[in-house]
Design an enzyme around this catalytic site. Structure first.
Site, PDB file in Angstrom:
ATOM      1  N   SER A  19       0.825  -1.219   0.000  1.00  0.00           N
ATOM      2  CA  SER A  19       0.000   0.000   0.000  1.00  0.00           C
ATOM      3  C   SER A  19       0.853   1.261   0.000  1.00  0.00           C
ATOM      4  CB  SER A  19      -0.865  -0.010   1.271  1.00  0.00           C
ATOM      5  OG  SER A  19      -1.343   1.283   1.579  1.00  0.00           O
TER       6      SER A  19
ATOM      7  N   TYR B 110      -1.874   5.571  -4.742  1.00  0.00           N
ATOM      8  CA  TYR B 110      -2.864   6.648  -4.687  1.00  0.00           C
ATOM      9  C   TYR B 110      -2.222   7.841  -5.366  1.00  0.00           C
ATOM     10  CZ  TYR B 110      -5.728   4.406  -1.042  1.00  0.00           C
ATOM     11  OH  TYR B 110      -6.547   3.569  -0.326  1.00  0.00           O
TER      12      TYR B 110
ATOM     13  N   THR C  80      -5.599   2.785  -7.283  1.00  0.00           N
ATOM     14  CA  THR C  80      -6.893   2.710  -6.594  1.00  0.00           C
ATOM     15  C   THR C  80      -7.736   3.904  -7.026  1.00  0.00           C
ATOM     16  OG1 THR C  80      -5.858   1.549  -4.773  1.00  0.00           O
ATOM     17  CG2 THR C  80      -7.978   2.592  -4.313  1.00  0.00           C
TER      18      THR C  80
ATOM     19  N   LYS D  54      -8.075  -0.505  -9.595  1.00  0.00           N
ATOM     20  CA  LYS D  54      -8.722  -1.146  -8.433  1.00  0.00           C
ATOM     21  C   LYS D  54      -9.862  -0.273  -7.902  1.00  0.00           C
ATOM     22  CE  LYS D  54      -7.742  -2.762  -3.701  1.00  0.00           C
ATOM     23  NZ  LYS D  54      -8.221  -1.744  -2.767  1.00  0.00           N
TER      24      LYS D  54
ATOM     25  N   HIS E 272     -13.378  -1.446  -1.667  1.00  0.00           N
ATOM     26  CA  HIS E 272     -12.457  -0.991  -0.625  1.00  0.00           C
ATOM     27  C   HIS E 272     -12.835  -1.619   0.729  1.00  0.00           C
ATOM     28  CE1 HIS E 272      -9.277   2.240  -0.667  1.00  0.00           C
ATOM     29  NE2 HIS E 272      -9.266   1.904   0.603  1.00  0.00           N
TER      30      HIS E 272
HETATM   31  C1  LIG Z   1      -7.492  -1.236   7.238  1.00  0.00           C
HETATM   32  C2  LIG Z   1      -7.591  -1.190   5.745  1.00  0.00           C
HETATM   33  C3  LIG Z   1      -6.693  -0.412   5.035  1.00  0.00           C
HETATM   34  C4  LIG Z   1      -6.779  -0.375   3.641  1.00  0.00           C
HETATM   35  N1  LIG Z   1      -5.845   0.359   2.958  1.00  0.00           N
HETATM   36  C5  LIG Z   1      -5.892   0.369   1.605  1.00  0.00           C
HETATM   37  C6  LIG Z   1      -4.902   1.068   0.870  1.00  0.00           C
HETATM   38  O1  LIG Z   1      -3.986   1.655   1.431  1.00  0.00           O
HETATM   39  N2  LIG Z   1      -5.001   1.057  -0.479  1.00  0.00           N
HETATM   40  C7  LIG Z   1      -6.013   0.390  -1.141  1.00  0.00           C
HETATM   41  O2  LIG Z   1      -6.066   0.399  -2.367  1.00  0.00           O
HETATM   42  N3  LIG Z   1      -6.953  -0.290  -0.447  1.00  0.00           N
HETATM   43  C8  LIG Z   1      -6.910  -0.328   0.893  1.00  0.00           C
HETATM   44  N4  LIG Z   1      -7.835  -1.049   1.579  1.00  0.00           N
HETATM   45  C9  LIG Z   1      -8.820  -1.879   0.848  1.00  0.00           C
HETATM   46  C10 LIG Z   1      -8.238  -3.279   0.599  1.00  0.00           C
HETATM   47  O3  LIG Z   1      -7.262  -3.237  -0.414  1.00  0.00           O
HETATM   48  C11 LIG Z   1      -9.302  -4.269   0.127  1.00  0.00           C
HETATM   49  O4  LIG Z   1     -10.009  -3.707  -0.950  1.00  0.00           O
HETATM   50  C12 LIG Z   1     -10.288  -4.697   1.218  1.00  0.00           C
HETATM   51  O5  LIG Z   1      -9.660  -4.782   2.478  1.00  0.00           O
HETATM   52  C13 LIG Z   1     -10.877  -6.061   0.844  1.00  0.00           C
HETATM   53  O6  LIG Z   1     -11.847  -6.458   1.733  1.00  0.00           O
HETATM   54  P1  LIG Z   1     -11.596  -7.507   2.938  1.00  0.00           P
HETATM   55  O7  LIG Z   1     -10.910  -6.736   4.007  1.00  0.00           O
HETATM   56  O8  LIG Z   1     -12.992  -7.926   3.292  1.00  0.00           O
HETATM   57  O9  LIG Z   1     -10.769  -8.641   2.392  1.00  0.00           O
HETATM   58  C14 LIG Z   1      -7.792  -1.102   2.966  1.00  0.00           C
HETATM   59  C15 LIG Z   1      -8.687  -1.875   3.697  1.00  0.00           C
HETATM   60  C16 LIG Z   1      -8.599  -1.931   5.073  1.00  0.00           C
HETATM   61  C17 LIG Z   1      -9.561  -2.800   5.827  1.00  0.00           C
END
Ligand SMILES: Cc1cc2nc3c(=O)[nH]c(=O)nc-3n(C[C@H](O)[C@H](O)[C@H](O)COP(=O)(O)O)c2cc1C
Length: 364
Positions: free
Chosen positions: A108, A132, A158, A231, A255
């Site tokens: 990330s 990002y 993203t 994404k 997300h």
């Molecule tokens: C705590 C947290 C931080 C996240 N940070 C990012 C990020 O920095 N960049 C991004 O593209 N998605 C981020 N996401 C989304 C995840 O990439 C992903 O889409 C999502 O967690 C998938 O769902 P799941 O947690 O049910 O597996 C984040 C999700 C969570 C829960």
């Protein structure tokens, strides 16, 4: 310790019972009423299998490729921020676990570890860099050049975060939407990648960039030395835009239910996107994957691979690198079993007819 933890829900319970609630809340939260967060899981349960019998399932193959790179199972680790909040080795431990399991780790932009430290251990592993776009296209392009130098194999842009969704609990207190992340890291941790990009005082400049359009993404793709994956796609219209912009793959995601509450669950959005893409590029998905049967359902609906967000964090919190490995192992074993019980021997050869929505099942 973790021999008693036999499924991903056990890891979630264990992690959330031991983590400081400020951090537990941060990782577990969805936006607003958390309807989409719940639907991400619940909608998998509305799909039922139509298994086939007597098909010689003694040998099962789980390996596949994503953008031409081999992975040993079709489950990768989604980009999530701030792994050092749950384990002192942070993203490095998660990346090591993914590497040793032979699958993809996506770093990330909000990592608490330097890109070089994670990339340095990649070897042949498939590592992606999530981007990002903060300021402008030029800064994004410079970042992609760096990602290429580090050895990342693709860039995941993203597209679903023009502003930050309304998560009600931040740093242990409830808050109304401020349209910025608002999360404060403890003083010993840093957003290493953002600092590299924007310098130490990133409080203002790390706000998401709200003025981006598909044209900007097309400019980024055209100058990118790495394949670009979009994404956060949930509709046929945006799948088409992503392909038009030159993206090499489309990644269905909401997300983890953290952005617009009330959007489709990821598994519900997947068929529309797969149909629109029509095999022109690969389609991935994340959101709510917690069991091997979830993985199998997503693959049957056309995902080439799926990704896990929170489960990897919970594995990391419980047992560091070993905990993440165990989470992936559980999913791998559950997927293999579900395939054998369904008469499937190859993850690349799963018929759409394997799953049916419960509303279409004849009722007596
Ligand atoms: C705590 C947290 C931080 C996240 N940070 C990012 C990020 O920095 N960049 C991004 O593209 N998605 C981020 N996401 C989304 C995840 O990439 C992903 O889409 C999502 O967690 C998938 O769902 P799941 O947690 O049910 O597996 C984040 C999700 C969570 C829960």
């Amino acid at each position: 310790m973790d021999t008693e933890l036999i499924c991903l829900d056990d890891y979630e319970r264990q992690a959330l019972s031991t983590l400081d609630t400020r951090y537990g809340d941060f990782f577990a939260a969805g936006a607003d009423d958390e309807q989409t967060l719940q639907d991400n899981r619940a909608d998998f349960k509305k799909l039922r299998f139509r298994p086939r019998m007597m098909r010689n399932v003694a040998d099962v193959s789980l390996s596949t490729t994503i953008l031409g790179n081999l992975i040993s199972l079709p489950v990768g680790i989604a980009p999530t921020s701030r792994h050092k909040l749950v384990h002192h080795l942070g993203e490095e431990a998660t990346a090591r676990a993914a590497k040793s399991m032979g699958t993809c780790f996506c770093l990330s932009t909000y990592a608490t570890t330097k890109a070089a430290e994670v990339a340095g251990l990649s070897g042949d592993a498939t590592q992606w860099f999530q981007l990002y776009i903060f300021k402008d296209v030029q800064m994004a392009q410079r970042q992609i050049q760096k990602a290429k130098k580090h050895g990342f194999k693709a860039v995941v842009v993203t597209v679903d975060l023009p502003v930050v969704g309304n998560r009600r609990k931040v740093n242990g207190t409830r808050k109304a939407n401020s349209a910025i992340d608002g999360f404060e890291l403890p003083p010993h941790l840093r957003h290493e990648i953002i600092e590299e990009l924007l310098g130490r005082d990133n409080s203002v400049t790390s706000k998401p960039c709200s003025h981006l359009t598909w044209k900007d993404l097309a400019m980024i793709v055209s100058a990118s030395p790495l394949p670009v994956i979009a994404k956060g796609i949930l509709t046929e219209e945006d799948a088409e835009q992503a392909i038009k912009a030159g993206c090499s793959a489309v990644y269905v995601s909401n997300h983890g239910g953290r952005q617009l509450d009330g959007v489709y669950s990821s598994i519900s959005a997947l068929p529309e996107v797969v149909k629109a893409v029509g095999g022109r590029v690969e389609v991935y998905m994340d959101g709510g994957i917690r069991t091997g049967t979830d993985v199998l359902k997503a693959l049957a609906l056309g995902a080439r691979a799926v990704f896990i967000g929170r489960p990897a964090i919970y594995g990391l919190a419980v047992g560091g690198e070993k905990g993440v490995r165990r989470v992936i192992t559980i999913l791998r074993d559950e997927l293999k079993l579900a395939m054998q019980l369904s008469g499937i021997t190859d993850v690349n050869d799963i018929p759409r007819s394997l799953v049916q929505h419960e509303s279409l099942i004849p009722r007596l």
